[in-house]
Motif scaffolding. Structure first.
Motif, PDB file in Angstrom:
ATOM      1  N   ARG A   1       0.833  -1.210   0.000  1.00 49.29           N
ATOM      2  CA  ARG A   1       0.000   0.000   0.000  1.00 49.29           C
ATOM      3  C   ARG A   1       0.868   1.261   0.000  1.00 49.29           C
ATOM      4  O   ARG A   1       0.612   2.209  -0.754  1.00 49.29           O
ATOM      5  N   ALA A   2       1.900   1.271   0.828  1.00 50.84           N
ATOM      6  CA  ALA A   2       2.774   2.444   0.904  1.00 50.84           C
ATOM      7  C   ALA A   2       3.498   2.687  -0.420  1.00 50.84           C
ATOM      8  O   ALA A   2       3.584   3.829  -0.893  1.00 50.84           O
ATOM      9  N   LYS A   3       4.003   1.636  -1.014  1.00 54.85           N
ATOM     10  CA  LYS A   3       4.728   1.790  -2.278  1.00 54.85           C
ATOM     11  C   LYS A   3       3.781   2.158  -3.419  1.00 54.85           C
ATOM     12  O   LYS A   3       4.131   2.956  -4.287  1.00 54.85           O
ATOM     13  N   ALA A   4       2.591   1.590  -3.405  1.00 53.35           N
ATOM     14  CA  ALA A   4       1.595   1.919  -4.425  1.00 53.35           C
ATOM     15  C   ALA A   4       1.184   3.392  -4.305  1.00 53.35           C
ATOM     16  O   ALA A   4       1.013   4.078  -5.317  1.00 53.35           O
ATOM     17  N   ALA A   5       1.073   3.867  -3.074  1.00 56.05           N
ATOM     18  CA  ALA A   5       0.742   5.279  -2.865  1.00 56.05           C
ATOM     19  C   ALA A   5       1.858   6.186  -3.391  1.00 56.05           C
ATOM     20  O   ALA A   5       1.603   7.321  -3.788  1.00 56.05           O
ATOM     21  N   GLY A   6       3.078   5.660  -3.405  1.00 53.83           N
ATOM     22  CA  GLY A   6       4.222   6.403  -3.943  1.00 53.83           C
ATOM     23  C   GLY A   6       4.406   6.211  -5.441  1.00 53.83           C
ATOM     24  O   GLY A   6       5.409   6.651  -6.001  1.00 53.83           O
ATOM     25  N   GLY A   7       3.479   5.530  -6.087  1.00 53.46           N
ATOM     26  CA  GLY A   7       3.514   5.370  -7.535  1.00 53.46           C
ATOM     27  C   GLY A   7       4.121   4.077  -8.047  1.00 53.46           C
ATOM     28  O   GLY A   7       4.223   3.868  -9.253  1.00 53.46           O
TER      29      GLY A   7
ATOM     30  N   GLU B   1       8.079  -3.305 -10.885  1.00 50.14           N
ATOM     31  CA  GLU B   1       8.915  -2.401 -10.098  1.00 50.14           C
ATOM     32  C   GLU B   1       8.632  -2.582  -8.602  1.00 50.14           C
ATOM     33  O   GLU B   1       9.559  -2.697  -7.789  1.00 50.14           O
ATOM     34  N   LEU B   2       7.368  -2.636  -8.232  1.00 54.96           N
ATOM     35  CA  LEU B   2       6.988  -2.824  -6.836  1.00 54.96           C
ATOM     36  C   LEU B   2       7.453  -4.186  -6.342  1.00 54.96           C
ATOM     37  O   LEU B   2       8.039  -4.300  -5.262  1.00 54.96           O
ATOM     38  N   PHE B   3       7.222  -5.209  -7.138  1.00 58.46           N
ATOM     39  CA  PHE B   3       7.614  -6.575  -6.775  1.00 58.46           C
ATOM     40  C   PHE B   3       9.106  -6.668  -6.474  1.00 58.46           C
ATOM     41  O   PHE B   3       9.517  -7.156  -5.426  1.00 58.46           O
ATOM     42  N   PHE B   4       9.921  -6.166  -7.395  1.00 55.34           N
ATOM     43  CA  PHE B   4      11.370  -6.272  -7.211  1.00 55.34           C
ATOM     44  C   PHE B   4      11.876  -5.368  -6.088  1.00 55.34           C
ATOM     45  O   PHE B   4      12.835  -5.714  -5.400  1.00 55.34           O
ATOM     46  N   GLU B   5      11.233  -4.250  -5.865  1.00 56.06           N
ATOM     47  CA  GLU B   5      11.633  -3.402  -4.751  1.00 56.06           C
ATOM     48  C   GLU B   5      11.416  -4.132  -3.417  1.00 56.06           C
ATOM     49  O   GLU B   5      12.276  -4.100  -2.538  1.00 56.06           O
ATOM     50  N   LEU B   6      10.287  -4.795  -3.271  1.00 53.35           N
ATOM     51  CA  LEU B   6      10.015  -5.582  -2.062  1.00 53.35           C
ATOM     52  C   LEU B   6      11.031  -6.712  -1.911  1.00 53.35           C
ATOM     53  O   LEU B   6      11.581  -6.927  -0.825  1.00 53.35           O
ATOM     54  N   ALA B   7      11.268  -7.420  -2.988  1.00 53.23           N
ATOM     55  CA  ALA B   7      12.193  -8.555  -2.944  1.00 53.23           C
ATOM     56  C   ALA B   7      13.604  -8.100  -2.585  1.00 53.23           C
ATOM     57  O   ALA B   7      14.265  -8.714  -1.735  1.00 53.23           O
TER      58      ALA B   7
END
Length: 107
Positions: A62-68, A73-79
């Protein structure tokens, strides 16, 4: 000495084939390093896909999605965040590893 410590003393490297944010947050990976002589872990997108589906990542998503952030991109950032945290744990444990797991391989 437990069985995994005995294997480690014989030069075997014990690795995990799993990583989740809750394993990092609860200290489970550190426990495996300290108590079972685990010296590394492997992962792949399928392992993270399953971990992300567990709900452990909902707030971060949710936090990363709120940041765009979206999709890959979101998947790999979490990983990468989790892998960096795990790598830091193993780096801290490295001085205590025997030469059997730290010496360069020769052929």
């Amino acid at each position: 000495m437990n069985v995994t410590q005995a294997l480690h003393e014989q030069g075997q490297s014990i690795w995990l084939d799993n990583i989740t944010r809750s394993m990092l947050d609860t200290g489970q990976i550190q426990h495996y390093i300290d108590q079972y002589s685990v010296t590394g872990l492997t992962s792949n997108p399928s392992i993270f896909d399953k971990a992300i589906g567990s709900g452990d990542y909902d707030d971060a998503i949710r936090a990363k999605a709120a940041g765009g952030r979206r999709g890959e991109e979101l998947f790999f950032e979490l990983a990468i965040e989790d892998l960096q945290r795990a790598a830091d744990l193993f780096l801290t444990a490295r001085p205590s590893l025997s030469s059997a797991t730290t010496r360069p391989r020769t052929r």
